[in-house]
Design a protein around this motif. Sequence first.
Motif, short mmCIF file in Angstrom:
data_model
loop_
_atom_site.label_atom_id
_atom_site.label_comp_id
_atom_site.label_asym_id
_atom_site.label_seq_id
_atom_site.Cartn_x
_atom_site.Cartn_y
_atom_site.Cartn_z
N GLY A 343 25.15 -39.66 -10.41
CA GLY A 343 26.27 -39.72 -9.68
C GLY A 343 27.80 -39.85 -10.24
N ILE A 344 27.68 -39.37 -11.74
CA ILE A 344 28.43 -38.99 -12.77
C ILE A 344 29.16 -37.08 -12.80
N SER A 345 30.04 -37.47 -12.09
CA SER A 345 30.32 -35.70 -12.65
C SER A 345 31.02 -35.44 -13.78
N GLY A 346 30.88 -36.27 -15.14
CA GLY A 346 31.42 -35.95 -16.31
C GLY A 346 32.47 -35.71 -16.52
N ALA A 347 33.59 -36.96 -16.77
CA ALA A 347 34.70 -36.59 -17.58
C ALA A 347 35.20 -36.49 -19.13
N ILE A 348 36.08 -35.67 -19.29
CA ILE A 348 36.11 -35.60 -21.14
C ILE A 348 35.59 -36.74 -22.24
N GLN A 349 35.87 -38.32 -21.50
CA GLN A 349 35.77 -39.42 -21.90
C GLN A 349 34.64 -39.73 -21.74
N HIS A 350 33.22 -39.58 -21.17
CA HIS A 350 32.17 -39.68 -20.40
C HIS A 350 31.04 -39.14 -21.81
N LEU A 351 31.44 -36.94 -21.22
CA LEU A 351 30.84 -36.66 -22.28
C LEU A 351 31.03 -36.99 -24.07
N GLN A 352 32.39 -36.86 -23.89
CA GLN A 352 32.27 -37.90 -25.86
C GLN A 352 31.61 -38.97 -25.80
N GLY A 353 31.15 -39.69 -25.12
CA GLY A 353 30.72 -40.85 -25.48
C GLY A 353 29.59 -40.53 -25.48
N ILE A 354 28.33 -40.10 -24.61
CA ILE A 354 27.13 -39.32 -24.98
C ILE A 354 26.57 -37.97 -25.62
N GLY A 355 27.65 -37.77 -26.36
CA GLY A 355 27.30 -36.81 -27.58
C GLY A 355 26.05 -36.38 -28.15
N ALA A 356 26.18 -38.21 -28.39
CA ALA A 356 24.74 -38.28 -29.74
C ALA A 356 23.87 -38.11 -28.90
N CYS A 357 23.48 -38.90 -27.54
CA CYS A 357 22.50 -38.59 -26.97
C CYS A 357 21.08 -37.38 -27.15
N ASP A 358 20.10 -37.12 -26.91
CA ASP A 358 19.12 -37.02 -27.40
C ASP A 358 18.60 -35.70 -26.19
N LYS A 359 18.46 -36.58 -25.38
CA LYS A 359 18.36 -35.72 -24.07
C LYS A 359 18.68 -35.96 -23.04
N VAL A 360 19.98 -35.52 -22.19
CA VAL A 360 20.76 -36.05 -20.90
C VAL A 360 20.32 -35.27 -19.73
N VAL A 361 19.45 -35.93 -18.85
CA VAL A 361 19.05 -35.80 -17.09
C VAL A 361 20.12 -36.31 -16.51
N ALA A 362 20.42 -35.83 -15.15
CA ALA A 362 21.80 -36.02 -14.45
C ALA A 362 21.25 -35.19 -12.82
N ILE A 363 21.84 -36.77 -12.18
CA ILE A 363 21.05 -36.14 -10.90
C ILE A 363 22.39 -36.08 -10.11
N ASN A 364 22.88 -35.36 -9.60
CA ASN A 364 24.69 -35.09 -8.29
C ASN A 364 24.09 -34.08 -7.43
N LEU A 365 25.16 -34.57 -6.63
CA LEU A 365 25.24 -33.18 -5.73
C LEU A 365 25.56 -32.19 -5.66
N ASP A 366 27.12 -32.64 -6.87
CA ASP A 366 27.36 -30.86 -7.02
C ASP A 366 27.11 -30.40 -8.53
N PRO A 367 26.13 -29.01 -7.96
CA PRO A 367 25.88 -28.15 -8.74
C PRO A 367 26.61 -27.50 -10.32
N GLY A 368 28.06 -27.76 -10.20
CA GLY A 368 28.95 -26.99 -10.99
C GLY A 368 29.43 -27.99 -12.18
N CYS A 369 29.50 -29.43 -11.38
CA CYS A 369 30.20 -30.17 -12.55
C CYS A 369 29.40 -30.26 -13.59
N ASP A 370 30.47 -31.03 -14.57
CA ASP A 370 30.47 -30.96 -15.94
C ASP A 370 29.28 -31.69 -16.61
N MET A 371 29.03 -32.49 -15.89
CA MET A 371 27.30 -33.34 -16.07
C MET A 371 26.12 -32.20 -16.09
#
Length: 406
Positions: A343-371
């Motif tokens: 349920g995280i849309s993916g604000a730019i500050q949040h995406l910066q904080g997870i930039g070094a993560c190896d694998k990212v899994v997203a669960i969301n209702l919006d298929p067009g969100c940045d996350m």
Amino acid sequence: MSDIIRRDPHAEWIARNRLHPLHAAMQPVQHSWMGPNGVIRKNPHGIGFIGPNGIKRIDRSGAQQGGASKRAAAAEVQLPLHQVPQPAFYISVVPDMVGGRLSSHDRDLLGLAHQLAGKDGAVLAVVFGEHKENAFATAGVDRLLVLDGDEFSGYAPEQRVQGLRAVDNQFSPRHWLLPDSRTGGGELGRRFAAALGERPATRVWQVKDQECIGRAGAGLQDLARPVARLILAAVECAEPVSETRHEALPVELSTTIARSLSRIEDLGAVAVDPAAIPMAEAEFIFSGGNGVKDWGLFHRTAQALGATEGASRVAVDDGFMARDRQVGASGTWVTARVYVAVGISGAIQHLQGIGACDKVVAINLDPGCDMIKRADLSVIGESAEILQALIDAVEAYRNEARRDAA
């Protein structure tokens, strides 16, 4: 025709007017150039367009570059191959390989090794046990030696020292590099130095002009000494390899490693509460945002998975999670192996904080969100249903494992 250069007042006015839609087109921005090693470099500030209200927009879907998706539009860059057919000498690196993969600390160490190797030397990486890394070539490994066996599994520093001594006898490296870390490299390097009877250079953060510069005095002073044969390097000791790819040719030992009579017995891993693991050190993070409606179910899912809980800034501001659980540029920068965003849309500050993560899994209702665009695996649907199905799948797997064990 006249040779007099005529000014275009209208074009000059557009170039000065930041609110004009054609303002960006009038700016002489260099979007790409050739690097020193033949790699094309791109200017990230040149990406995007100026909207009608004067605000710069970045289209992460790639629609502004021809309508292709982000991943399809990204051209794979073929890095130049660095080969050392007959190495004059070796620089040996023993990475920590936390989780079976190269960490950022390990990559810094390989960058330092190539500074010491130059054009005539080769970087030899010594890896213990099974690994999951498939990017040794782009990390800067010229030769790869895997010491596999049950005797090296778990906590076995004495046996690993025996393996390193066998490597030292066969390859005679000019320098040994190990990470001065708490995840094994610091202890192994000091044990290896004692076995060789050499004085290591510790907490080294720079090698320059044939000198090792290390931290001393509780990190408040620098200690310079001639370049030692055994170097225990700190984080960011050098720039990681990024502009070349290497052969990563496998090599083997020609002798059998002697088994040491271990005075240490490994009793296995100690169970640790995932909630007690600091966010910056967590390997598996289960993070929730504004789209989570059932926080009780979210906590049960994180407990079932054995993951460390995180949250977006919206969830923290709303009081659903503590402030020290906030992930992002305004919270904690994380380097997890697996990061699950619920349920995280993916604000730019949040995406910066997870930039070094190896694998990212997203669960969301919006298929067009940045996350979703950032994720390696996306699940589109209601979070409550997906989390409950995830709990059921984990319980079914564990019940089957118990029946097999019985």
